[in-house]
Scaffold this active site. Structure first.
Site, PDB file in Angstrom:
ATOM      1  N   CYS A  36     -58.865  38.980   9.467  1.00 56.68           N
ATOM      2  CA  CYS A  36     -57.828  39.859   8.921  1.00 56.68           C
ATOM      3  C   CYS A  36     -57.425  40.954   9.897  1.00 56.68           C
ATOM      4  O   CYS A  36     -56.235  41.244  10.077  1.00 56.68           O
ATOM      5  CB  CYS A  36     -58.321  40.508   7.629  1.00 56.68           C
ATOM      6  SG  CYS A  36     -58.625  39.378   6.279  1.00 56.68           S
TER       7      CYS A  36
ATOM      8  N   VAL B 183     -53.604  41.584  11.002  1.00 58.84           N
ATOM      9  CA  VAL B 183     -52.857  42.744  10.497  1.00 58.84           C
ATOM     10  C   VAL B 183     -52.194  43.503  11.640  1.00 58.84           C
ATOM     11  O   VAL B 183     -51.057  43.976  11.525  1.00 58.84           O
ATOM     12  CB  VAL B 183     -53.785  43.667   9.684  1.00 58.84           C
ATOM     13  CG1 VAL B 183     -53.121  45.009   9.426  1.00 58.84           C
ATOM     14  CG2 VAL B 183     -54.147  43.005   8.352  1.00 58.84           C
TER      15      VAL B 183
END
Length: 512
Positions: free
Chosen positions: A153, A157
């Site tokens: 993640c 991101v």
């Protein structure tokens, strides 16, 4: 405390029942201002009601215990199926530690994977330096033949570009220019572990096969397992192909890596598909995938870029195995040997022996899309009735395929497909519309405890039982294994319900 006595080391299951721990728990509850036991029991009873079920199914912003994991988990499982390949997770150290422990707990084998160890500074400025240093360290320390990179993640991101980072790392001499470093962007906040598997297989094949297309085929059939956690299935597929004298390449063969022999000599990279064989897979006659929804992008890539036909075959149960063998025979011109016909006969005989115990039994099940379709196909063959089918990582194509399968049998008419739901939804279903049996992974034991629905552990992960992953669920022997686990769970439950002398033991029978 008694645990400090080396002559009386307590198992944790007994340790925390000792007085000193019970006092700690009591003080903790008082400090936290917890509700009374009566109030807890009252709310617990309410959560079993239809009223609570309606509120439970109305929630939108909360997921409770989904039956899926995140993309990088699938990506690194795909990576270790190739010869001397080291999975490299571009993200924080904690993520890769979780993935490794998850697989180690299931397979009871060490699982190697490294991380770029991104921390706060990398989250702000990007992880390129982590990538450059990490690839160099991995290449020099662990001596792999390929490093397969995926993301978590954090990297996704902030928008880290793997293609650019790997190119810059090679320019910085982290690894040689010709060294294969396939990659896949695998954001954990979309998709699931089967999406990550698909992305990584596609990434590896596109890297290894670049420029390898020939004018003629190599005469082989490619097999792609999908997110497969039953090592016996890979070995069964290879045995079938060998018996039929089929020339094949199993793309992502992690059977030795995840079930290596204990010879007293450590191997970091046991087994795996040879990189040259994977590179030559572009020239095969055709590709058969054993899971559809874990290979969607890969099959599209193979058909579009390689101009190679792909097929999906799920050799589960009698019908599924028949269809696979006939497809393989049609593609290769090889006859199905008598040995497999005899295996089929033994499986049919076993199903006939046990069918009376399964006919009409109401079943709830959950798991990945392809696993669920295979299990439903098997249950319909033996006359069991799927009732609640929960698939957290569902999609419209899967639900349409499963609905058509259910509609094809009189035993599938009462089934409801609960796509995108989780195991807390399933808890409400089991309380309000009880069934005879629950099929799913180890997380179902909490449902078994709450609802008293007997659990058959099939799927991934299985943490609280040993060695089930070594068996097959594919093929005729796999059908016998599924039958064995399901029917004997029902018989175990029957014995538990007829065990009290002079009360319930009228039918506590030795003959089942």
């Amino acid at each position: 405390m008694a645990q400090n006595n080396v002559n009386d080391i307590q198992d944790h299951a007994r340790l925390f029942h000792q007085d000193e721990y019970q006092e700690l728990f009591k003080a903790k509850k008082e400090f936290e201002g917890g509700h009374s036991s009566e109030e807890v029991a009252k709310i617990a009873d309410w959560t079993k009601s239809w009223e609570y079920r309606e509120k439970n199914f109305a929630r939108e912003a909360l997921t409770v215990n989904p039956a899926k994991a995140c993309q990088p988990l699938g990506a690194i499982l795909a990576a270790v199926g190739f010869e001397a390949t080291l999975p490299f997770v571009h993200g924080s150290q904690g993520c890769v530690a979780y993935f490794r422990s998850h697989f180690t707990r299931h397979f009871k084998e060490p699982f190697s994977a490294v991380s770029s160890s991104m921390t706060e500074d990398a989250a702000v400025f990007g992880g390129q330096l982590n990538m450059i240093e990490g690839l160099a360290t991995s290449y020099n320390l662990y001596k792999p033949k390929m490093i397969a990179v995926c993301t978590t993640c954090m990297a996704e991101v902030i928008g880290d570009d793997l293609q650019a980072f790997i190119s810059n790392a090679k320019a910085a001499n982290s690894v040689p220019q010709t060294f294969p470093v396939p990659y896949a962007h695998t954001p954990s906040f979309v998709g699931s572990h089967i999406t990550g598997y698909d992305n990584m297989i596609k990434g590896i094949l596109s890297n290894l096969t670049a420029g390898k297309k020939q004018e003629t085929t190599n005469g082989k059939i490619n097999f792609i397992p999908g997110f497969e956690t039953y090592i016996g299935n890979l070995r069964e597929i290879k045995r079938y192909a060998d018996l039929m004298d089929v020339n094949y390449t199993l793309l992502a063969d992690n059977s030795e890596y995840l079930d290596s022999p204990n010879t007293g000599e450590y191997q970091m990279y046991p087994g795996g598909t040879k990189l040259e064989d994977a590179a030559d897979s572009i020239n095969a006659e055709a590709t058969i995938a054993f899971q559809s929804y874990a290979t969607t992008k890969t099959r599209e890539y193979i058909e579009t870029e390689w101009s190679q036909k792909t097929y999906v075959s799920r050799p589960v149960g009698i019908r599924g195995t028949d269809e696979f063998l006939m497809k393989l025979s049609a593609l290769t011109g090889k006859p199905i040997p008598k040995e497999l016909e005899e295996e089929r006969g033994r499986a049919v005989d076993a199903l006939t022996d046990s069918q009376a115990w399964l006919h009409g039994k109401r079943i709830a099940l959950y798991g990945d899309p392809d696993l669920v379709i295979g299990l439903v196909q098997f249950l319909l063959e033996v006359g069991a009735e799927p009732i609640h089918i929960v698939v957290s990582n569902s999609n419209a194509n899967f639900e349409g395929e499963l609905r058509a399968l259910l509609d094809s049998s009189p035993f599938g008419q009462n089934a409801t497909i609960w796509g995108g739901k989780d195991l807390w939804h399933l808890r409400s279903l089991l309380f309000t519309e009880p069934v005879d049996l629950l099929i799913g992974n180890s997380y179902g034991k909490y449902l078994w405890r709450d609802t008293k629905t007997p659990l058959v552990r099939i799927g991934y992960p299985i943490f609280d039982r040993h060695h089930l992953h070594r068996y097959s669920t594919y093929g005729y022997q796999g059908a016998i294994n599924l039958l064995n686990w399901i029917v004997n769970t029902l018989l175990d439950e029957l014995d538990r319900n007829t065990i009290i002398p002079s009360k319930t033991d009228i039918s506590y029978d030795l003959i089942r």
